[in-house]
Write a protein that holds these residues in place. Structure first.
Motif, PDB file in Angstrom:
ATOM      1  N   ASP A  67      10.348 -15.501  79.140  1.00 55.23           N
ATOM      2  CA  ASP A  67      11.544 -15.181  78.399  1.00 55.23           C
ATOM      3  C   ASP A  67      11.978 -16.136  77.584  1.00 55.23           C
ATOM      4  O   ASP A  67      11.690 -17.255  77.825  1.00 55.23           O
ATOM      5  N   GLY A  68      12.293 -15.954  76.263  1.00 58.10           N
ATOM      6  CA  GLY A  68      12.553 -16.559  75.168  1.00 58.10           C
ATOM      7  C   GLY A  68      11.039 -16.979  74.464  1.00 58.10           C
ATOM      8  O   GLY A  68      10.077 -16.356  74.978  1.00 58.10           O
ATOM      9  N   SER A  69      11.184 -18.233  73.642  1.00 63.48           N
ATOM     10  CA  SER A  69      10.080 -18.667  72.929  1.00 63.48           C
ATOM     11  C   SER A  69      10.012 -20.205  72.971  1.00 63.48           C
ATOM     12  O   SER A  69      11.113 -20.684  72.905  1.00 63.48           O
ATOM     13  N   TYR A 169      20.413 -25.575  80.913  1.00 63.96           N
ATOM     14  CA  TYR A 169      20.728 -24.764  79.725  1.00 63.96           C
ATOM     15  C   TYR A 169      21.703 -25.237  79.164  1.00 63.96           C
ATOM     16  O   TYR A 169      22.788 -25.685  79.635  1.00 63.96           O
ATOM     17  N   TYR A 177      19.274 -23.154  74.345  1.00 64.89           N
ATOM     18  CA  TYR A 177      18.001 -23.900  74.977  1.00 64.89           C
ATOM     19  C   TYR A 177      17.798 -23.798  76.442  1.00 64.89           C
ATOM     20  O   TYR A 177      18.655 -24.202  77.050  1.00 64.89           O
ATOM     21  N   GLU A 178      16.643 -23.527  76.825  1.00 64.54           N
ATOM     22  CA  GLU A 178      16.210 -23.734  78.382  1.00 64.54           C
ATOM     23  C   GLU A 178      15.346 -24.940  78.320  1.00 64.54           C
ATOM     24  O   GLU A 178      14.313 -25.267  77.731  1.00 64.54           O
ATOM     25  N   SER A 188      13.586 -21.520  73.510  1.00 58.26           N
ATOM     26  CA  SER A 188      14.904 -21.150  72.768  1.00 58.26           C
ATOM     27  C   SER A 188      15.001 -19.639  73.038  1.00 58.26           C
ATOM     28  O   SER A 188      14.052 -18.760  73.200  1.00 58.26           O
ATOM     29  N   HIS A 189      16.223 -19.416  73.413  1.00 59.54           N
ATOM     30  CA  HIS A 189      16.944 -17.811  73.872  1.00 59.54           C
ATOM     31  C   HIS A 189      17.706 -17.348  72.662  1.00 59.54           C
ATOM     32  O   HIS A 189      18.770 -16.613  72.982  1.00 59.54           O
ATOM     33  N   LYS A 200      26.304 -15.728  76.311  1.00 60.43           N
ATOM     34  CA  LYS A 200      24.917 -15.897  76.077  1.00 60.43           C
ATOM     35  C   LYS A 200      24.073 -16.395  77.233  1.00 60.43           C
ATOM     36  O   LYS A 200      22.959 -15.624  77.428  1.00 60.43           O
ATOM     37  N   VAL A 204      20.615 -14.379  80.217  1.00 58.71           N
ATOM     38  CA  VAL A 204      19.412 -15.141  80.588  1.00 58.71           C
ATOM     39  C   VAL A 204      19.310 -15.589  82.006  1.00 58.71           C
ATOM     40  O   VAL A 204      18.095 -15.267  82.408  1.00 58.71           O
ATOM     41  N   ARG A 207      18.133 -12.235  83.874  1.00 57.47           N
ATOM     42  CA  ARG A 207      16.843 -11.846  83.818  1.00 57.47           C
ATOM     43  C   ARG A 207      16.148 -12.541  84.658  1.00 57.47           C
ATOM     44  O   ARG A 207      14.873 -12.290  85.123  1.00 57.47           O
ATOM     45  N   ARG A 208      16.331 -13.930  84.821  1.00 59.96           N
ATOM     46  CA  ARG A 208      15.551 -14.637  85.606  1.00 59.96           C
ATOM     47  C   ARG A 208      15.681 -14.370  86.650  1.00 59.96           C
ATOM     48  O   ARG A 208      14.692 -14.053  87.551  1.00 59.96           O
TER      49      ARG A 208
END
Length: 313
Positions: A67-69, A169, A177-178, A188-189, A200, A204, A207-208
């Protein structure tokens, strides 16, 4: 390194007093019971959250997060440390929030010097510097549960063990950010201002959690926020202020109990109880044993019905 790191509990009182011993001022942790933005928002000024979850051992690290990048540039532009040692992830997660809030938060002289010293290092060297900090390690270890049976600094997890992991987070430079020291870089989310953080972060986290079986409930979420007593004083909210002061008193008591080894006391207590039962004759002693077995069996059956099993952190 001159010593090991012990495991610590995911507990608001532990984390709050840990950062206070490190010199952080006017910050506390509060446990979140639900994944609702409003519950997080009502805590006032929020710096980030710490999430505890069961770590999937044996899972290979990927070049692409689920998830994220990955934000490789952020690894050098904010405080991000690779995790280089077992059991340090709880303290590393809270520092990942606080050291990136220097300016908003008074992190104290020692942590500020640590951040300045390690700031130009790559994440791997920052992680090594953190692991080798005598101050941070000693404060961290002072909140470990006292146990005469297991030396957590020497214990090695096996495949059969349940292993738990802390990650942070937070909103930095208007991005969510995670920060996980076991990952290659900050994740980054997307865009996220400080005010948007409660709305926000919840999707996140959802989803985890959704990646786990529905029967997995062993998660814990702590919010890192401004000391709640500050706002209570500003608003003249005496009820909340009294509740928060009482909470601090309870935390001090619980932390004192964590550091005490009660094995000797319990042993002497049991000797006294057994001696008393024996003095009443074998019949009383045997009945006491059978009653105890029956109660233990009943409690185990009730726990099984409620789906409670194994150890939790």
């Amino acid at each position: 390194m001159s010593g090991g790191w012990t495991t610590i509990e995911s507990d608001a009182g532990v984390f709050t007093h840990l950062i206070e011993k490190l010199g952080v001022k006017d910050v506390q942790f509060d446990e979140l019971i639900t994944l609702e933005p409003d519950e997080l928002r009502q805590l006032g000024k929020i710096y980030g959250v710490i999430f505890l979850f069961k770590y999937p051992t044996g899972e290979a690290r990927s070049d692409t997060p689920k998830d994220g990048s990955f934000d490789q540039d952020a690894a050098n532009n904010l405080f991000f440390a690779a995790q280089t040692i077992q059991n340090a992830c709880g303290t590393q997660a809270l520092l990942s929030v606080l050291l990136n809030k220097d300016g908003e938060v008074d992190i104290g002289k020692d942590l500020r010097e640590f951040k300045e010293f390690s700031g130009d290092f790559p994440p791997e060297f920052r992680g090594e510097t953190l692991s080798n900090s005598d101050l941070i390690r000693e404060v961290h270890n002072s909140f470990a549960r006292s146990s005469p049976f297991v030396d957590e600094t020497q214990r090695t997890a096996t495949e059969d063990d349940d292993v738990y992991h802390f990650i942070a987070y937070t909103s930095i430079n208007n991005k969510l950010y995670e920060l996980d020291g076991l990952q290659l870089a900050p994740i980054s989310h997307g865009a996220c201002t400080i005010d948007e953080f409660p709305d926000k972060i919840i999707p996140v986290l959802q989803r985890r959690i959704s990646r786990y079986p529905a029967t997995e409930i062993r998660f814990n979420l702590l919010a890192c926020v401004q000391d709640l007593r500050i706002r209570a004083r500003e608003l003249g909210d005496t009820e909340t202020l009294e509740a928060e002061e009482q909470k601090r008193t309870e935390w001090l008591w619980e932390n004192a109990l964590r550091r005490h080894n009660f094995v000797g006391f319990v042993g002497e207590l049991l000797k006294g109880v057994v001696k008393d039962k024996l003095s009443q004759g074998n019949g009383a002693y045997d009945k006491w044993i059978e009653d105890s077995k029956a109660k233990t069996k009943k409690r185990a059956e009730e726990r099984q019905k409620q789906g409670i099993s194994g150890d939790d952190v």
